[in-house]
Design a protein around this motif. Structure first.
Motif, PDB file in Angstrom:
ATOM      1  N   UNK A   1     -30.186 -36.956 -33.259  1.00 40.55           N
ATOM      2  CA  UNK A   1     -29.544 -35.770 -32.719  1.00 40.55           C
ATOM      3  C   UNK A   1     -28.232 -35.546 -33.466  1.00 40.55           C
ATOM      4  N   UNK A   2     -27.981 -34.303 -33.837  1.00 38.68           N
ATOM      5  CA  UNK A   2     -26.749 -33.956 -34.553  1.00 38.68           C
ATOM      6  C   UNK A   2     -25.508 -34.444 -33.809  1.00 38.68           C
ATOM      7  N   UNK A   3     -25.507 -34.325 -32.492  1.00 36.29           N
ATOM      8  CA  UNK A   3     -24.318 -34.731 -31.729  1.00 36.29           C
ATOM      9  C   UNK A   3     -24.077 -36.234 -31.886  1.00 36.29           C
ATOM     10  N   UNK A   4     -25.156 -37.023 -31.863  1.00 33.16           N
ATOM     11  CA  UNK A   4     -25.020 -38.465 -32.034  1.00 33.16           C
ATOM     12  C   UNK A   4     -24.536 -38.807 -33.441  1.00 33.16           C
ATOM     13  N   UNK A   5     -25.059 -38.050 -34.421  1.00 30.90           N
ATOM     14  CA  UNK A   5     -24.636 -38.282 -35.798  1.00 30.90           C
ATOM     15  C   UNK A   5     -23.156 -37.948 -35.966  1.00 30.90           C
ATOM     16  N   UNK A   6     -22.738 -36.838 -35.393  1.00 30.47           N
ATOM     17  CA  UNK A   6     -21.335 -36.425 -35.506  1.00 30.47           C
ATOM     18  C   UNK A   6     -20.421 -37.451 -34.842  1.00 30.47           C
ATOM     19  N   UNK A   7     -20.843 -37.956 -33.689  1.00 33.44           N
ATOM     20  CA  UNK A   7     -20.040 -38.982 -33.004  1.00 33.44           C
ATOM     21  C   UNK A   7     -19.998 -40.264 -33.819  1.00 33.44           C
ATOM     22  N   UNK A   8     -21.114 -40.580 -34.464  1.00 30.17           N
ATOM     23  CA  UNK A   8     -21.156 -41.779 -35.311  1.00 30.17           C
ATOM     24  C   UNK A   8     -20.142 -41.657 -36.442  1.00 30.17           C
ATOM     25  N   UNK A   9     -20.127 -40.483 -37.080  1.00 32.16           N
ATOM     26  CA  UNK A   9     -19.197 -40.275 -38.191  1.00 32.16           C
ATOM     27  C   UNK A   9     -17.751 -40.360 -37.704  1.00 32.16           C
ATOM     28  N   UNK A  10     -17.486 -39.777 -36.541  1.00 29.83           N
ATOM     29  CA  UNK A  10     -16.128 -39.831 -35.982  1.00 29.83           C
ATOM     30  C   UNK A  10     -15.725 -41.280 -35.714  1.00 29.83           C
ATOM     31  N   UNK A  11     -16.661 -42.057 -35.176  1.00 32.56           N
ATOM     32  CA  UNK A  11     -16.381 -43.462 -34.870  1.00 32.56           C
ATOM     33  C   UNK A  11     -16.193 -44.267 -36.153  1.00 32.56           C
ATOM     34  N   UNK A  12     -16.979 -43.946 -37.187  1.00 33.43           N
ATOM     35  CA  UNK A  12     -16.829 -44.642 -38.471  1.00 33.43           C
ATOM     36  C   UNK A  12     -15.431 -44.382 -39.036  1.00 33.43           C
ATOM     37  N   UNK A  13     -14.970 -43.128 -38.912  1.00 28.31           N
ATOM     38  CA  UNK A  13     -13.664 -42.764 -39.457  1.00 28.31           C
ATOM     39  C   UNK A  13     -12.551 -43.559 -38.766  1.00 28.31           C
ATOM     40  N   UNK A  14     -12.788 -43.926 -37.491  1.00 27.73           N
ATOM     41  CA  UNK A  14     -11.801 -44.698 -36.719  1.00 27.73           C
ATOM     42  C   UNK A  14     -11.907 -46.198 -36.978  1.00 27.73           C
ATOM     43  N   UNK A  15     -13.005 -46.637 -37.543  1.00 30.86           N
ATOM     44  CA  UNK A  15     -13.247 -48.083 -37.666  1.00 30.86           C
ATOM     45  C   UNK A  15     -12.225 -48.728 -38.597  1.00 30.86           C
ATOM     46  N   UNK A  16     -11.686 -49.871 -38.212  1.00 35.12           N
ATOM     47  CA  UNK A  16     -10.677 -50.532 -39.046  1.00 35.12           C
ATOM     48  C   UNK A  16     -11.226 -50.975 -40.405  1.00 35.12           C
ATOM     49  N   UNK A  17     -12.545 -51.167 -40.530  1.00 29.34           N
ATOM     50  CA  UNK A  17     -13.082 -51.626 -41.826  1.00 29.34           C
ATOM     51  C   UNK A  17     -13.408 -50.461 -42.756  1.00 29.34           C
ATOM     52  N   UNK A  18     -13.345 -49.229 -42.245  1.00 33.51           N
ATOM     53  CA  UNK A  18     -13.647 -48.073 -43.082  1.00 33.51           C
ATOM     54  C   UNK A  18     -12.344 -47.495 -43.638  1.00 33.51           C
ATOM     55  N   UNK A  19     -12.228 -47.467 -44.961  1.00 30.65           N
ATOM     56  CA  UNK A  19     -11.020 -46.883 -45.559  1.00 30.65           C
ATOM     57  C   UNK A  19     -11.107 -45.363 -45.539  1.00 30.65           C
TER      58      UNK A  19
END
Lengths: 436, 436
Positions: free
Chosen positions: B406-424
């Motif tokens: 689902x697009x909404x789940x994908x968008x939330x995943x990307x938002x969460x990735x952007x917040x992740x401490x291991x993602x620059x």
């Protein structure tokens, strides 16, 4: 609740397309009613044998062997029997009785189109046949309506799925024609008797229909030059591939000026030809069809999709049915077929094309000069020439690509080459089409 | 000699399309007369400034600034002014005065389609707009008529030539967006202000028109999710290329079941997406357009051609004109636009798609596990993951392809990735469409 009026539809034929039409009509009845603004009632399905086994379950109470009575009780008749008779008599009967007609019968249209269109025009009946060419692909209506204000110069069509499947398989696997045909038969892409397909007869009927429509001229199938794919060899396909081409069976409809008369004329023809890999038609794989149209104002257009298949072709039939039924609701007759131009039909000799010729020649001094002389004396200009000496001593293979020349001159050149003492054999002659 | 009746045509607008329509009408007058069975008389051309310089020479006596009077003296009005006003008022005025209308005005249709169709239906006027989408390509009429008996599931369209030219050039030369845009401007494929094209606004209008037609549902342009190509980088295009994809700006119209309500709904959206190289849309080069349609019975179909250009688009306008004029001759009104379905319009969050995500991450133990955890907790399944350690120490690039979600789940995943401490950084997010 809206009270919809009922439009009675009689179906002639319950083969692979007919049975799918019946199924879709019954299953999507409500949706069709809303789109049309009237209820479509399938009043009967005429078949030869009501007890015959069918792929699709059809309500037995709808089956009848009495096509004549079915027609008399129908507002719209859908003819999907195929073949000339009794289809022709039944379609004419339907028109005479005041019904509109949808048909997918390419043989009937290619042989008796003008008679049917005249009968329909006389009584103001609609006669639609989107399913006759290109299966599911909308091509008839775009040519007739969307391009009605333009001038179509040329159509290059891959209009036979069976031969495209075979040629595509030869191209992708290196298979022989026989092996590729066997695969096509096994997978259900070719019929037990494949003559209509591989002989180019099916494509020629479609070429006649397309040319008539595109050029506002009656083009009977007898005026279509026809060559099938039976002479195409694995070697030809392989050589084409290494030269950046693919072999496709093309239906070509062309408007051209006959330089003998200075008048415009129409050529319709079917033959296997080399198509450059960069041409959109080269990317048409498997049993798919595509029709490439060149119009004066619109430029190049392509229409692509499934060229056959019961349910796919049923889509085209139902599109025609809905369009006709809508006209029942809003009133007014259909649009008559236009043949106002009636351009002369040109013989294959009058067209201009390019040839790719492969010769087996003696590998000795002076051969090239003699070959070149044959081309020159027929006024054919050579674009490229490639010589490879074969393993066997004193033999060489010459592959010659010509510039554009009159087909008659090219044919005479090939005949003269075959007579030349230095030519051992003419291994392959293919036309090149779709070049930019 | 047949005495033909005259049908008076008023033209509003003499820009690149309008002036070609006028020229073709005047030059091909005899041929059109024969096709229609009536004479088309171009009675006037309404322009803002009769003295303005034009590419095509038009008879000065036909030019007028009085559009209102021109309409009153016309049987058919061709509106090619563009923009909402005064086009909307003039088209409504033409309909009210009893004229039929041909328009190529996508902005008008995408914003006020239902109002115009309702006005036309009320008086039985014909309103045609083949030129509004896909330039010369017949797509409106095939969707409305040829596929009228089928059920369209999805449309993937390359409907903006400017952005396709830019993306194709980035793909074939490795150019940056800026450089490719500069080339497009230089060659006349992009306007001085390219916002409407590269911002996806033009494509969104066309998506609204196609979705309305395909799904029998009013889809205003405000309901179309829109992303332009301004964020597309040479790096994304290059990565796509090496993975077997090409970046295309797609207009997507889809019928889908909203799993919250269990009801069918419609999604219309525009965004740059990855398309597999094997998909027919991947082969659409330069400023060409193509519309890929998936219908339940017909299967996949594609319509390809010139998506813009004055003379090309004029072909579509004249096709509409001839079809309407023929109806004047044979009688009966046109077919009304159908919006019987009126499916709910679904938000972008409701659709299902695949993402290709590129992340810059720290190159240390446990990173992959943390990234995987983010996907898992949003219910998004990873299809493939490729890690390349970059030259700089302690950094790695992760390219992640997801399964459909689902697009909404994908968008939330990307938002969460952007917040992740291991993602620059989240370097790139593109949707993948057209997969088989």
């Amino acid at each position: 609740m809206i009270e919809y009026r009922t439009i009675r539809v009689g179906l002639l034929g319950a083969g692979s397309v007919g049975s799918q039409v019946a199924r879709l009509l019954l299953e999507h009845s409500d949706e069709l009613t809303q789109r049309i603004g009237a209820r479509i009632e399938l009043v009967g399905i005429a078949v030869r044998d009501t007890g015959a086994k069918r792929d699709t379950q059809l309500p037995p109470e709808l089956l009848t062997t009495d096509a004549e009575s079915l027609i008399l009780g129908s507002d719209i008749v859908i003819e999907l029997m195929g073949g000339i008779e009794p289809a022709r008599t039944l379609v004419l009967g339907a028109i005479a009785s005041g019904a509109d007609v949808v048909t997918g019968n390419k043989a009937l249209l290619a042989n008796h189109g003008p008679e049917l269109f005249a009968a329909a025009e006389q009584v103001g009946a609609q006669l639609s046949y989107e399913a006759a060419v290109g299966g599911a692909i909308p091509i008839i209506r775009p040519l007739r309506d969307s391009l009605a204000g333009d001038r179509i110069d040329r159509i290059l069509g891959i209009v036979n799925g069976t031969t495209n499947f075979i040629l595509d398989r030869m191209d992708s696997t290196g298979a022989s024609l026989e092996d590729a045909l066997a695969t096509a038969t096994e997978l259900g892409y070719a019929e037990a008797d494949p003559t209509a397909d591989i002989g180019g007869y099916d494509a020629a009927q479609k070429a006649a229909i397309l040319a008539s429509l595109a050029f506002h001229t009656s083009v009977p199938v007898t005026a279509v030059h026809r060559e099938g794919i039976t002479g195409v060899t694995a070697q030809q396909v392989e050589s084409a591939r290494s030269a950046g081409f693919v072999v496709k069976l093309l239906a070509i409809c062309e408007r051209l000026v006959d330089d003998e008369t200075g008048e415009e004329g129409v050529s319709a023809r079917v033959y296997p030809a080399l198509v450059p890999r960069s041409h959109p038609l080269a990317a048409v794989h498997g049993a798919n069809n595509a029709v490439f149209v060149e119009a004066a104002a619109a430029g190049p257009l392509m229409f692509y999709g499934a060229g056959a298949g019961g349910v796919q072709t049923a889509s085209a039939v139902l599109g025609d049915l809905v369009a006709i039924a809508r006209r029942h609701v809003i009133g007014g007759p259909g649009t008559a077929e236009s043949t106002h131009a009636e351009l002369p039909l040109l013989d294959i000799g009058r067209i201009t094309t390019r040839y790719a010729i492969t010769l087996e020649v003696a590998d000795e001094p002076g051969v090239l000069e003699q070959i070149a002389h044959v081309f020159a004396e027929h006024g054919v200009s050579v674009e490229q020439l490639q010589q490879t000496v074969s393993g066997a001593a004193e033999r060489a293979t010459l592959v010659i690509g010509t510039h554009e020349a009159k087909e008659s001159a090219l044919a005479e050149t090939v005949a003269a080459l075959a007579q030349s003492p230095v030519v051992e054999s003419v291994a392959s002659v293919l036309r090149v089409e779709g070049a930019v």
